[in-house]
Write an enzyme that holds these catalytic residues in place. Structure first.
Site, PDB file in Angstrom:
ATOM      1  N   CYS A   1       4.186  -6.904  -6.578  1.00 35.69           N
ATOM      2  CA  CYS A   1       4.710  -6.847  -5.209  1.00 35.69           C
ATOM      3  C   CYS A   1       4.268  -5.529  -4.585  1.00 35.69           C
ATOM      4  CB  CYS A   1       6.223  -6.996  -5.195  1.00 35.69           C
ATOM      5  SG  CYS A   1       7.112  -5.587  -5.900  1.00 35.69           S
ATOM      6  N   ALA A   2       4.861  -5.176  -3.466  1.00 32.43           N
ATOM      7  CA  ALA A   2       4.418  -3.973  -2.753  1.00 32.43           C
ATOM      8  C   ALA A   2       4.796  -2.690  -3.484  1.00 32.43           C
ATOM      9  CB  ALA A   2       4.992  -3.961  -1.338  1.00 32.43           C
TER      10      ALA A   2
END
Length: 375
Positions: free
Chosen positions: A73-74
């Site tokens: 994810c980020a």
């Protein structure tokens, strides 16, 4: 079942070794399409985190049983949540420590080769952004070229090899990433060099990097004579080191050439770009090993994870060096450009010293792939 942690360094090793990996990317589809972890033998499934809040049962049939699975994810929080759900469902899974933020900032040092009189040259591969920077060390002195903003990595590496950083260079005013050159020079009291034609708006002191100069680093000479090479920017400057290596900045890459439009002057600079590539570089030895400031695709990495190729090979294989019709070259360079880098105007102003964003703002400005090449 315990969720495993995988670091950016470990993923980089898989990229270089062409290992297989299944990546479950839980960012939004637009972010995934714009920029993802590239690997020759990587497979991908992009399912947004919000689609998995109620459970992971629907995606279980889409996950392989014979490959390592990495959730990305980020910034890592969402991937931990999803990885824990998968683990509870009996899946062996890892998450990427620090997420794409860490992937963007990871630098992998690779020794490129030896210099005469005992010197060495190292390439720092920013695997997630495609940025390449360099450390030249000779007789206890070191020079840094095209540093990223992760300055501690260069300073600590120089200390680890008992080298004192005496010179810091930027081949041009960067527009896709924030330079760490000036900061390293301040920390180490080194001389900071910048092409004056790119520095007309900077707010700080620098030494003018111009053709005709020879800069000594220990027993190694960095030649800047006759290699003023405009095209990507008006001040872009190339170096020959030890009569063996050509540091081409963002003018020439392994599989592409530099774009001339990041200051809004593509039509004005395309002739300079052609002059550099088709005339100035043709006067150099074909045996020079080209070390660019960026790579575009993962296939450009050598077996050891470095990025380099002989100039003569590029004259044979790089399409951008083999367009004999000048009008066709002009069309390719001005009409075939990818989207401009994220926040490139703000990055240029930061590198000029006009603005001073904090670390998190700098990180956000750099998110995404580099886009310094003509495709």
């Amino acid at each position: 079942m315990t969720v495993q942690i995988m670091t950016s360094k470990e993923v980089t090793k898989k990229v270089v070794n062409k290992e297989s990996l299944f990546i479950l990317d839980v960012r939004n589809p637009s972010d995934f399409q714009d920029w993802k972890i590239e690997g020759t033998n990587f497979q991908y499934l992009n399912i947004p985190y919000f689609d998995l809040l109620d459970g992971v049962d629907e995606i279980l049939p889409k996950l392989p049983e014979d490959k390592e699975i990495l959730v990305v994810c980020a910034k890592e929080g969402s991937s931990i949540f999803v990885a824990e759900m998968l683990s509870e469902a009996g899946v062996t899974v890892s998450y990427l420590q620090g997420g794409m933020k860490a992937w963007s900032e990871h630098l992998e040092p690779v020794k490129v080769g030896d210099l005469r009189d005992g010197g060495e040259i190292y390439q720092f591969v920013r695997i997630g952004k495609g940025c390449l920077s360099y450390l030249v060390v000779s007789n206890g002195d070191a020079a840094i070229i095209d540093a990223t903003r992760m300055t501690d990595i260069y300073v600590d590496f120089a200390k680890s090899i008992d080298a004192k950083i005496t010179h810091v260079f930027d081949t041009h005013l960067h527009a896709d990433h924030i330079s760490g050159g000036r900061k390293i020079a301040e920390i180490t009291v080194a001389t900071y060099w910048l092409p004056p034609k790119d520095a007309t708006e900077v707010t700080f002191e620098y030494s003018a990097l111009e053709g005709g100069q020879d800069v000594k680093v220990g027993k190694t000479t960095i030649n800047i004579h006759a290699l003023y090479s405009p095209g990507h920017t008006i001040g872009s400057t190339s170096f020959v080191i030890d009569e063996k290596y050509l540091l081409s900045g963002d003018i020439l890459f392994i599989d592409s050439i530099g774009r001339p439009d990041l200051a809004g002057l593509a039509q004005d600079w395309v002739s300079d770009l052609r002059e550099t590539l088709y005339n100035r570089y043709r006067e150099l030895s074909n045996d020079l090993i080209v070390l660019p400031a960026h790579f575009m695709i993962i296939e450009e990495l050598n077996e050891d994870g470095s990025v380099s190729e002989k100039l003569g090979t590029l004259f044979s294989n790089n399409h951008g060096l083999n367009i004999q019709d000048e009008a066709e070259f002009r069309r390719m360079v001005t009409e075939n450009l990818p989207p401009q880098p994220n926040a490139y105007q703000e990055i240029r102003e930061t590198n000029m010293g006009k603005v001073s964003p904090d670390e998190e703002q700098q990180r956000e400005m750099e998110i995404g792939p580099n886009r310094c090449a003509v495709r």
